[in-house]
Design an enzyme around this catalytic site. Structure first.
Site, short mmCIF file in Angstrom:
data_model
loop_
_atom_site.label_atom_id
_atom_site.label_comp_id
_atom_site.label_asym_id
_atom_site.label_seq_id
_atom_site.Cartn_x
_atom_site.Cartn_y
_atom_site.Cartn_z
N HIS A 81 38.56 -14.61 -102.22
CA HIS A 81 38.91 -15.25 -100.96
C HIS A 81 38.19 -14.65 -99.77
O HIS A 81 38.55 -14.92 -98.62
CB HIS A 81 40.43 -15.19 -100.73
CG HIS A 81 41.21 -16.01 -101.71
ND1 HIS A 81 42.58 -16.14 -101.64
CD2 HIS A 81 40.83 -16.76 -102.79
CE1 HIS A 81 43.01 -16.93 -102.62
NE2 HIS A 81 41.95 -17.30 -103.34
N ASP A 102 41.64 -13.18 -105.23
CA ASP A 102 42.15 -13.19 -103.86
C ASP A 102 41.16 -12.46 -102.96
O ASP A 102 39.98 -12.39 -103.28
CB ASP A 102 43.55 -12.57 -103.80
CG ASP A 102 44.43 -13.17 -102.71
OD1 ASP A 102 44.09 -12.99 -101.51
OD2 ASP A 102 45.43 -13.83 -103.03
#
Length: 405
Positions: free
Chosen positions: A236, A213
């Site tokens: 991310h 993430d």
């Protein structure tokens, strides 16, 4: 136990200034350290003794051992400065079922402890594999969370395989997180590296973060944040937000992100907010960033919607203003390298693209997309800027009221 405490007190480490420190180890309090035994109570006893010490204390997790620790709260206030020196490994139980009857959001939870330093070169292992298999976005389990702490420093340790968030600071001030290695598989859900919530005066520097993430993210009311010298990826990217979820008011300002390398991430530098939110993201600067095969290298998304059903259109929006993207170069894994998708009612204003050079990873020119975004360009910018030179008309007054600190 009293005898163990007395023996531990005898072990004093003297600083250069002659200031005495109490040295405690988990083993002094009965910990086994074989990775199988439950060492939670020994950890708690050692923490309580260190926290209550009238001398500055060093609480050591010895090298070469693995201490299995169940969910625990390490509470303050402590009498003196405290150092948690992790040279060995602190490991979580492998099964989420061990959280039955406990708060599933917390594992190592540090509450209201000021002037705490965590260091030592060791490892915090969240044993997250079974958590990922049962992943549910309603749970944001934190491996190591600090809440309402001042003057906290986390340096020189490895954090790996968090059940979800690895390192989180909530309502803290005076934070340093540096020389960290934060790693989890690329497909591990919600395993953010370093996450800030309502936290100010922060330095995040010299870290390697590779997770499933965001490498670094911040939400709520965050200010005076410096993110520097970060190797990020996969993951991310580096995110401001998401902001404004469930019509909340969030305020993020005075953030500097510079000298970062992003590799194979699904986003680069990103500002994301939900429709219906309020507040602002002001005075943010992303500078000296290299992208390698990064999807969406530069993105502002005021229509963020991370749920299974479509989000309803709403007129309220978090204001995005005074944002600079400076000296950003590299390759994009997506044809669209710059996406600035702003609100109809609260357009993005005072954006700047300066010395930006982003091309397609496989060769060729990338593109830019702008909607209700205005600002200026300086130097060479590729793909060519699509920013409007004059601000779009705002459909409501978003001037924030003054908040006295």
């Amino acid at each position: 136990m009293a005898m163990v405490w007395l023996l531990a007190v005898v072990a004093l480490v003297f600083s250069g200034a002659g200031e005495a420190r109490v040295l405690l180890t988990l083993d002094d309090f009965g910990a086994v350290g074989d990775g199988i035994a439950n060492d939670t109570q020994a950890f708690l006893d050692a923490w309580n003794a260190a926290c209550a010490s009238s001398e500055q204390a060093v609480l050591a997790v010895p090298a070469g051992k693995t201490y299995q620790i169940w969910p625990v709260q390490l509470a303050g206030p402590c009498k003196k400065r405290l150092k948690l020196m992790i040279s060995g490994t602190i490991a979580a139980p492998a099964s989420p079922d061990e959280w039955a009857g406990r708060d599933p959001m917390k594992w190592l939870y540090v509450f209201r402890v000021d002037d705490l330093s965590v260091t030592g070169g060791g490892t915090i292992d969240g044993k997250g594999t079974e958590w990922w298999a049962r992943s549910c976005k309603r749970k944001k389990t934190k491996a190591l969370q600090f809440e309402e702490c001042r003057g906290v420093s986390v340096q020189g340790i490895t954090m790996q395989n968090g059940p979800q968030f690895h390192l989180m600071f909530t309502r803290c001030t005076g934070v340093k997180a540096s020389f960290l290695r934060v790693v989890a598989p690329e497909d591990s859900p919600n395993t953010d590296g370093i996450h800030l919530n309502d936290t100010s005066h922060v330095h995040i520097m010299d870290n390697l973060i590779s997770t499933g993430d965001d490498c670094v993210s911040m939400v709520g009311n965050c200010s005076d944040v410096r993110v520097k010298d970060i190797s990020c990826g996969p993951g991310h990217g580096i995110s401001i937000g998401s902001l404004g979820k469930n019509r909340t008011t969030d305020r993020v300002e005075n953030v500097r992100v510079d000298t970062c390398l992003l590799t194979n991430t699904t986003n680069g530098v990103r500002i994301k907010s939900w429709q219906g939110g309020m507040g602002y993201a002001h005075d943010l600067r992303f500078e000296s960033i290299v992208m390698k095969n990064v999807s969406n290298p530069i993105i502002i998304d005021q229509y963020y919607c991370d749920q299974s059903t479509p989000c309803a259109n709403q007129t309220e929006a978090v204001e995005v203003r005074k944002i600079e993207f400076v000296d950003i170069r590299g390759t994009s894994a997506t044809e669209q390298a710059i996406k600035l998708a702003c609100s109809d009612t609260v357009p993005c204003r005072e954006l700047e693209l300066r010395n930006v050079n982003l091309t397609m990873a496989g060769g060729g020119a990338a593109s830019a997309f702008c909607y209700r975004a205005s600002g200026k360009t300086a130097g060479a910018v590729a793909p060519a800027s699509c920013l409007a030179k004059t601000p779009h008309r705002m459909l409501r007054d978003t001037t924030p009221e003054r908040i006295d600190s």
